[in-house]
Scaffold this active site. Structure first.
Site, PDB file in Angstrom:
ATOM      1  N   SER A 213       0.881  -1.170   0.000  1.00  0.00           N
ATOM      2  CA  SER A 213       0.000   0.000   0.000  1.00  0.00           C
ATOM      3  C   SER A 213       0.912   1.211   0.000  1.00  0.00           C
ATOM      4  O   SER A 213       2.093   1.102   0.339  1.00  0.00           O
ATOM      5  CB  SER A 213      -0.845  -0.013   1.278  1.00  0.00           C
ATOM      6  OG  SER A 213      -1.382   1.266   1.547  1.00  0.00           O
TER       7      SER A 213
ATOM      8  N   TYR B   9      -2.308  -1.482  10.280  1.00  0.00           N
ATOM      9  CA  TYR B   9      -2.326  -1.747   8.837  1.00  0.00           C
ATOM     10  C   TYR B   9      -1.026  -1.238   8.188  1.00  0.00           C
ATOM     11  O   TYR B   9      -0.368  -1.962   7.434  1.00  0.00           O
ATOM     12  CB  TYR B   9      -3.539  -1.044   8.238  1.00  0.00           C
ATOM     13  CG  TYR B   9      -3.728  -1.191   6.748  1.00  0.00           C
ATOM     14  CD1 TYR B   9      -4.344  -2.324   6.204  1.00  0.00           C
ATOM     15  CD2 TYR B   9      -3.331  -0.179   5.858  1.00  0.00           C
ATOM     16  CE1 TYR B   9      -4.547  -2.436   4.838  1.00  0.00           C
ATOM     17  CE2 TYR B   9      -3.535  -0.290   4.493  1.00  0.00           C
ATOM     18  CZ  TYR B   9      -4.143  -1.419   3.983  1.00  0.00           C
ATOM     19  OH  TYR B   9      -4.344  -1.535   2.624  1.00  0.00           O
TER      20      TYR B   9
END
Ligand code: NAD
Length: 258
Positions: free
Chosen positions: A137, A150
């Site tokens: 990401s 995350y």
């Protein structure tokens, strides 16, 4: 001629979202695809529609990985590509994050990618080489408030990608990572999971939000990430390994003062 003719690629988290678009595009490009997910009904329906093979695979479970490999071998004889795409996101301030929530995210996002590399690398090597694409990401390269667990796992995925690339190059296995910004899937647009919601309207609202945040002025589409995964899986990227590829509409390019 498809860009993936003759290839056999397992894609995790492929029942919906970016994984689904990767499965669709890879089949169009000639690959035999193993759709892997914990959403069995959706995954089986997709596999049936596009002519792929479905396997139940919770990426955090080592025994599921072994069973998935056996199932893929039974269907296609071998595997020479892996897209580690499955992932989960939870929003929480770091100091308020329960340990169980932190560990759940680590287990799926980080351990899942580790187990994928560990289980599939020998299969890819036995096939004479192959490719691994890990889904990190842009929060694997920078911070973002309220997604601490995350972001930690996505940074870890970039690290795993680099180490795996070094260790597996001699076996003709290339390992790269995709680092998407905001992409219009259920993860960023939960309206997609609400049967009563107007998803078109929700997507337009997201475009409006990202018009101000992102230089290219809109949220990304899962099909765009699928095209990057295709590039990193196919021969067009034959001299590239160990790299994170940002696909974020320019969000990470710098601070905008306009
Ligand atoms: P999504 O929620 O639509 O898809 C995630 C998929 O992973 C689902 O099909 C889900 O069932 C599956 N999954 C979840 N836990 C699993 C497990 N334990 N084992 C196997 N499968 C599991 O969201 P998406 O946007 O398609 O996410 C795909 C990947 O992209 C994720 O790794 C996510 O972190 C990453 N990502 C998404 C965005 C975004 O804005 N959507 C941005 C950057 C990175």
């Amino acid at each position: 001629m498809g860009k993936l003719d003759g290839r056999v690629v397992l894609i995790t988290g492929a029942a919906r979202g970016q994984g689904e678009q990767e499965a669709r595009l890879f089949v169009e490009e000639g690959a035999r695809v193993v759709v892997a997910d914990v959403l069995d009904d959706q995954g089986e329906a997709l596999a049936k529609e596009i002519g792929a093979h479905y396997v139940h695979l919770d990426v955090s479970r080592e025994d599921d990985w072994s069973a998935a490999v056996r199932s893929a071998r039974g269907a296609y004889g071998r595997i020479d590509g892996l897209v580690n795409n499955a992932g989960i996101l939870r929003f929480n301030e770091l100091v308020d994050t329960p340990l169980a929530e932190f560990m759940q995210i680590v287990q799926v996002n980080q351990v899942g990618v580790f187990l994928g590399i560990k289980t599939l690398a020998p299969e890819l090597a036995a096939a004479g080489g192959g490719t691994i694409v890990n889904t990190a990401s842009y929060t694997g390269l920078t911070g973002m408030a309220y997604v601490g667990a995350y972001a930690a796992t996505k940074h870890a995925i970039v690290g795993l990608t680099r180490v795996a690339a070094l260790e597996l190059a001699a076996k003709r296995i290339r390992v790269n990572a995709v680092c998407p910004g905001a992409v219009d899937t259920a993860m960023s647009n939960p309206a997609q999971l609400d049967p009563g919601a107007n998803t078109e309207e929700a997507s337009q609202a997201l475009d409006e939000l990202y018009r101000k945040l992102v230089p290219l002025g809109r949220i990304g589409r899962p099909e765009e990430v699928a095209r990057l995964a295709l590039f990193l899986t196919g021969e067009d990227s034959s001299y590239i390994t160990g790299q994170p590829f940002v696909i974020d509409g320019g969000w990470l390019a710098g601070v905008s003062v306009l």
